[in-house]
Structures are given as C-alpha cells and as structure tokens.
Design a protein around this motif. Structure first.
Motif, mmCIF file in Angstrom:
data_model
loop_
_atom_site.group_PDB
_atom_site.id
_atom_site.type_symbol
_atom_site.label_atom_id
_atom_site.label_comp_id
_atom_site.label_asym_id
_atom_site.label_seq_id
_atom_site.Cartn_x
_atom_site.Cartn_y
_atom_site.Cartn_z
ATOM 1 N N TYR A 8 0.841 -1.189 0.000
ATOM 2 C CA TYR A 8 0.000 0.000 0.000
ATOM 3 C C TYR A 8 0.875 1.238 0.000
ATOM 4 N N GLN A 9 0.277 2.341 -0.441
ATOM 5 C CA GLN A 9 0.962 3.629 -0.416
ATOM 6 C C GLN A 9 -0.048 4.714 -0.076
ATOM 7 N N TRP A 10 0.392 5.709 0.678
ATOM 8 C CA TRP A 10 -0.368 6.936 0.900
ATOM 9 C C TRP A 10 0.207 7.966 -0.053
ATOM 10 N N LEU A 11 -0.622 8.483 -0.950
ATOM 11 C CA LEU A 11 -0.139 9.371 -2.002
ATOM 12 C C LEU A 11 -0.854 10.710 -1.997
ATOM 13 N N SER A 12 -0.123 11.759 -2.342
ATOM 14 C CA SER A 12 -0.770 13.047 -2.593
ATOM 15 C C SER A 12 -1.486 12.931 -3.941
ATOM 16 N N LYS A 13 -2.465 13.795 -4.136
ATOM 17 C CA LYS A 13 -3.236 13.736 -5.379
ATOM 18 C C LYS A 13 -2.337 13.817 -6.608
ATOM 19 N N ASP A 14 -1.301 14.632 -6.553
ATOM 20 C CA ASP A 14 -0.448 14.822 -7.734
ATOM 21 C C ASP A 14 0.447 13.612 -8.020
ATOM 22 N N LYS A 15 0.498 12.646 -7.129
ATOM 23 C CA LYS A 15 1.306 11.436 -7.343
ATOM 24 C C LYS A 15 0.463 10.222 -7.760
ATOM 25 N N LEU A 16 -0.850 10.359 -7.766
ATOM 26 C CA LEU A 16 -1.718 9.216 -8.070
ATOM 27 C C LEU A 16 -1.420 8.600 -9.433
ATOM 28 N N LEU A 17 -1.155 9.422 -10.425
ATOM 29 C CA LEU A 17 -0.944 8.914 -11.775
ATOM 30 C C LEU A 17 0.410 8.234 -11.956
ATOM 31 N N ASP A 18 1.254 8.255 -10.921
ATOM 32 C CA ASP A 18 2.566 7.610 -11.001
ATOM 33 C C ASP A 18 2.488 6.081 -10.920
ATOM 34 N N LEU A 19 1.347 5.541 -10.472
ATOM 35 C CA LEU A 19 1.203 4.094 -10.290
ATOM 36 C C LEU A 19 0.572 3.430 -11.511
ATOM 37 N N ASP A 20 0.743 2.117 -11.615
ATOM 38 C CA ASP A 20 0.142 1.317 -12.677
ATOM 39 C C ASP A 20 -1.221 0.810 -12.177
ATOM 40 N N TRP A 21 -2.272 1.575 -12.458
ATOM 41 C CA TRP A 21 -3.614 1.317 -11.919
ATOM 42 C C TRP A 21 -4.393 0.301 -12.746
ATOM 43 N N ALA A 22 -5.298 -0.416 -12.081
ATOM 44 C CA ALA A 22 -6.304 -1.204 -12.785
ATOM 45 C C ALA A 22 -7.133 -0.219 -13.613
ATOM 46 N N GLU A 23 -7.464 -0.598 -14.830
ATOM 47 C CA GLU A 23 -8.109 0.331 -15.761
ATOM 48 C C GLU A 23 -9.421 0.898 -15.235
ATOM 49 N N ALA A 24 -10.199 0.117 -14.521
ATOM 50 C CA ALA A 24 -11.490 0.602 -14.016
ATOM 51 C C ALA A 24 -11.316 1.721 -12.996
ATOM 52 N N ASP A 25 -10.181 1.774 -12.330
ATOM 53 C CA ASP A 25 -9.933 2.812 -11.320
ATOM 54 C C ASP A 25 -9.500 4.148 -11.939
ATOM 55 N N GLU A 26 -9.052 4.137 -13.163
ATOM 56 C CA GLU A 26 -8.527 5.350 -13.786
ATOM 57 C C GLU A 26 -9.556 6.488 -13.876
ATOM 58 N N PRO A 27 -10.825 6.235 -14.264
ATOM 59 C CA PRO A 27 -11.805 7.328 -14.261
ATOM 60 C C PRO A 27 -12.062 7.888 -12.855
ATOM 61 N N VAL A 28 -11.922 7.051 -11.840
ATOM 62 C CA VAL A 28 -12.082 7.518 -10.453
ATOM 63 C C VAL A 28 -10.957 8.492 -10.123
ATOM 64 N N ILE A 29 -9.753 8.179 -10.555
ATOM 65 C CA ILE A 29 -8.624 9.084 -10.334
ATOM 66 C C ILE A 29 -8.878 10.424 -11.014
ATOM 67 N N ARG A 30 -9.366 10.382 -12.249
ATOM 68 C CA ARG A 30 -9.657 11.637 -12.959
ATOM 69 C C ARG A 30 -10.692 12.459 -12.194
ATOM 70 N N GLU A 31 -11.694 11.807 -11.614
ATOM 71 C CA GLU A 31 -12.707 12.500 -10.821
ATOM 72 C C GLU A 31 -12.073 13.135 -9.583
ATOM 73 N N ILE A 32 -11.195 12.416 -8.923
ATOM 74 C CA ILE A 32 -10.519 12.938 -7.730
ATOM 75 C C ILE A 32 -9.677 14.164 -8.091
ATOM 76 N N LEU A 33 -8.973 14.090 -9.203
ATOM 77 C CA LEU A 33 -8.089 15.179 -9.601
ATOM 78 C C LEU A 33 -8.857 16.452 -9.950
ATOM 79 N N LYS A 34 -10.119 16.314 -10.328
ATOM 80 C CA LYS A 34 -10.950 17.484 -10.642
ATOM 81 C C LYS A 34 -11.434 18.202 -9.387
ATOM 82 N N ARG A 35 -11.395 17.529 -8.257
ATOM 83 C CA ARG A 35 -12.000 18.056 -7.033
ATOM 84 C C ARG A 35 -11.208 19.211 -6.434
ATOM 85 N N ASN A 36 -11.943 20.120 -5.844
ATOM 86 C CA ASN A 36 -11.389 21.294 -5.181
ATOM 87 C C ASN A 36 -10.624 20.862 -3.928
#
Length: 136
Positions: free
Chosen positions: A99-127
C-alpha cells in the motif's frame, strides 16, 4: 456485470492505494480497496465490510462519486466509488501485497487497474478545500 464498491480513503490529505496480490486477477496493479456486493447488501455496508476484512480499518463514508462501468476482455465491472476517512483501526493487509499513501499529484505515477482510472480523474478534478475538509 460485476458490481464492486471501492473506497478513496483520505488521511492527512493523502489517498490510500493498494496493490493487488499475486493470486488476484490483474496481479501487481494498483487500485482503491473494496469488493463485491453480496446479496441483499447495500453499497455502503459492502464497502464498510470489505475495508474491515481487507485492511482491518473502520471507515466513515463521506460521499459517493460517479460510478464507472469498464469492460475488461473477460468481464465487465461496475465500480461504485466512495470518499471515506478512517474512524479506527491499524492498517494491515489481508489480500493486497503493498500500500501507499499518495498526494493527489502522485496518483498517476502508479500502474492502476483500468477501471480505477476514471475515479482518479474525478478525484483530480476536485477542489482541494473540499478535499481537506474531509480530513478534519
């Protein structure tokens, strides 16, 4: 279609990512923790149960995010994400290998399961102000 919940667990402004174990489908891929909804189980109850079983944490669900439908070659998943915080417990992995605790700007550094990628994009849009509010 497989209905699965997942938790975007936030602590100290960081997001928890877990790496799938060698015996799981898509071994080595990173994902948000969660699991399959059982018969007669609500999405929220499923997520609370799965996080307790997989990570030994008690969580508080804050908000549901948009669902994701993703077609893998051999199955289709409906991923139901929730923002959450830890109420109690010590993180211990039962199924995942890391496991890793990541800042929002580091999320895209990992090799994610494809279904999780749209969730990451949603998180990155958040205020960030709303993001930090969850952690108080």
């Amino acid at each position: 279609m497989l209905s699965v919940t997942c938790a975007i667990i936030i602590r100290d402004g960081l997001v928890l990512a877990v790496q799938r174990g060698k015996k799981m489908k898509m071994p080595g891929k990173w994902e948000f923790p969660g699991g399959k909804i059982e018969a007669n189980e609500s999405e929220e109850n499923c997520l609370i149960r799965e996080i307790k079983e997989e990570l030994h944490l008690n969580i508080k669900i804050a908000e549901k995010l948009p669902e994701v439908i993703h077609h893998y070659p051999d199955f289709t998943i409906k991923l139901i994400p929730f923002l959450a915080t830890i109420e109690s417990g010590e993180l211990y992995l039962s199924e995942h290998q890391a496991y890793q605790w990541l800042s929002k700007d580091k999320l895209l550094d990992l090799d994610w399961a494809e279904a999780d990628e749209p969730v990451i994009r949603e998180i990155l849009k958040r205020n960030n102000a709303k993001w930090n509010f969850l952690d108080k």
